[in-house]
Design a protein around this motif. Sequence first.
Motif, PDB file in Angstrom:
ATOM      1  N   LEU A  55       0.873  -1.171   0.000  1.00  0.00           N
ATOM      2  CA  LEU A  55       0.000   0.000   0.000  1.00  0.00           C
ATOM      3  C   LEU A  55       0.908   1.218   0.000  1.00  0.00           C
ATOM      4  O   LEU A  55       2.038   1.152   0.487  1.00  0.00           O
ATOM      5  CB  LEU A  55      -0.867   0.048   1.255  1.00  0.00           C
ATOM      6  CG  LEU A  55      -1.903  -1.039   1.472  1.00  0.00           C
ATOM      7  CD1 LEU A  55      -2.574  -0.841   2.834  1.00  0.00           C
ATOM      8  CD2 LEU A  55      -2.946  -1.036   0.383  1.00  0.00           C
ATOM      9  N   ILE A  56       0.406   2.318  -0.518  1.00  0.00           N
ATOM     10  CA  ILE A  56       1.195   3.552  -0.482  1.00  0.00           C
ATOM     11  C   ILE A  56       0.322   4.710  -0.012  1.00  0.00           C
ATOM     12  O   ILE A  56      -0.901   4.671  -0.123  1.00  0.00           O
ATOM     13  CB  ILE A  56       1.810   3.905  -1.860  1.00  0.00           C
ATOM     14  CG1 ILE A  56       0.718   4.089  -2.929  1.00  0.00           C
ATOM     15  CG2 ILE A  56       2.840   2.889  -2.273  1.00  0.00           C
ATOM     16  CD1 ILE A  56       1.238   4.639  -4.255  1.00  0.00           C
ATOM     17  N   VAL A  57       0.980   5.714   0.510  1.00  0.00           N
ATOM     18  CA  VAL A  57       0.362   7.016   0.732  1.00  0.00           C
ATOM     19  C   VAL A  57       0.990   7.896  -0.339  1.00  0.00           C
ATOM     20  O   VAL A  57       2.209   8.004  -0.438  1.00  0.00           O
ATOM     21  CB  VAL A  57       0.672   7.564   2.142  1.00  0.00           C
ATOM     22  CG1 VAL A  57       0.100   8.965   2.296  1.00  0.00           C
ATOM     23  CG2 VAL A  57       0.129   6.635   3.218  1.00  0.00           C
ATOM     24  N   THR A  58       0.148   8.486  -1.178  1.00  0.00           N
ATOM     25  CA  THR A  58       0.655   9.297  -2.275  1.00  0.00           C
ATOM     26  C   THR A  58      -0.120  10.599  -2.391  1.00  0.00           C
ATOM     27  O   THR A  58      -1.307  10.649  -2.086  1.00  0.00           O
ATOM     28  CB  THR A  58       0.590   8.529  -3.625  1.00  0.00           C
ATOM     29  OG1 THR A  58       1.068   9.369  -4.671  1.00  0.00           O
ATOM     30  CG2 THR A  58      -0.809   8.051  -3.951  1.00  0.00           C
ATOM     31  N   ASP A  59       0.579  11.627  -2.832  1.00  0.00           N
ATOM     32  CA  ASP A  59      -0.082  12.902  -3.100  1.00  0.00           C
ATOM     33  C   ASP A  59      -0.509  12.996  -4.564  1.00  0.00           C
ATOM     34  O   ASP A  59      -0.934  14.024  -5.038  1.00  0.00           O
ATOM     35  CB  ASP A  59       0.828  14.073  -2.726  1.00  0.00           C
ATOM     36  CG  ASP A  59       2.110  14.114  -3.542  1.00  0.00           C
ATOM     37  OD1 ASP A  59       2.297  13.290  -4.465  1.00  0.00           O
ATOM     38  OD2 ASP A  59       2.965  14.976  -3.240  1.00  0.00           O
ATOM     39  N   GLY A  60      -0.364  11.892  -5.288  1.00  0.00           N
ATOM     40  CA  GLY A  60      -0.711  11.861  -6.705  1.00  0.00           C
ATOM     41  C   GLY A  60       0.497  12.015  -7.599  1.00  0.00           C
ATOM     42  O   GLY A  60       0.437  11.695  -8.783  1.00  0.00           O
TER      43      GLY A  60
END
Length: 142
Positions: A113-118
């Motif tokens: 899973l990732i946390v991304t700002d796009g």
Amino acid sequence: MEVPMNLDQATFHVEKTESLKLKEVIFKIKPGIKEQKRLFRTSLYKLTIIAEANNKGYEFAGYDLNDKLISQLEKDPSRFLVGAEPPFLCGTNWPASGIAEVVEANNVPLDSLIVTDGNNVLATIYNDEIPILSNWLKNLIN
């Protein structure tokens, strides 16, 4: 079966591929889970999940946390998605999307899973850490 390896090509790939920047991610919630009781359906729990990485907090506000969402996280984390607009907490199986481009550009393992700002990977939650996150979310609503 023996697979010949081209050392020049492998060396070139290693030199040109940027290494992953590992980050520690801390998950928490803002105090006050809001339970929305419904007459003919199970209750919904609205909460704000905060993922902290590199001394920055990324909020996923007012998300409906329920058994279906947690079940999806356990069964198919690659299609997990929280967030209507960036930042996202998501899996990596989003072909032909901006998330797919971020995953490829940052060499993210496909079972993470990732946390991304796009545009950037802000944090990575590896496959062996997903059950811990899932249990944590289950405990919130039980």
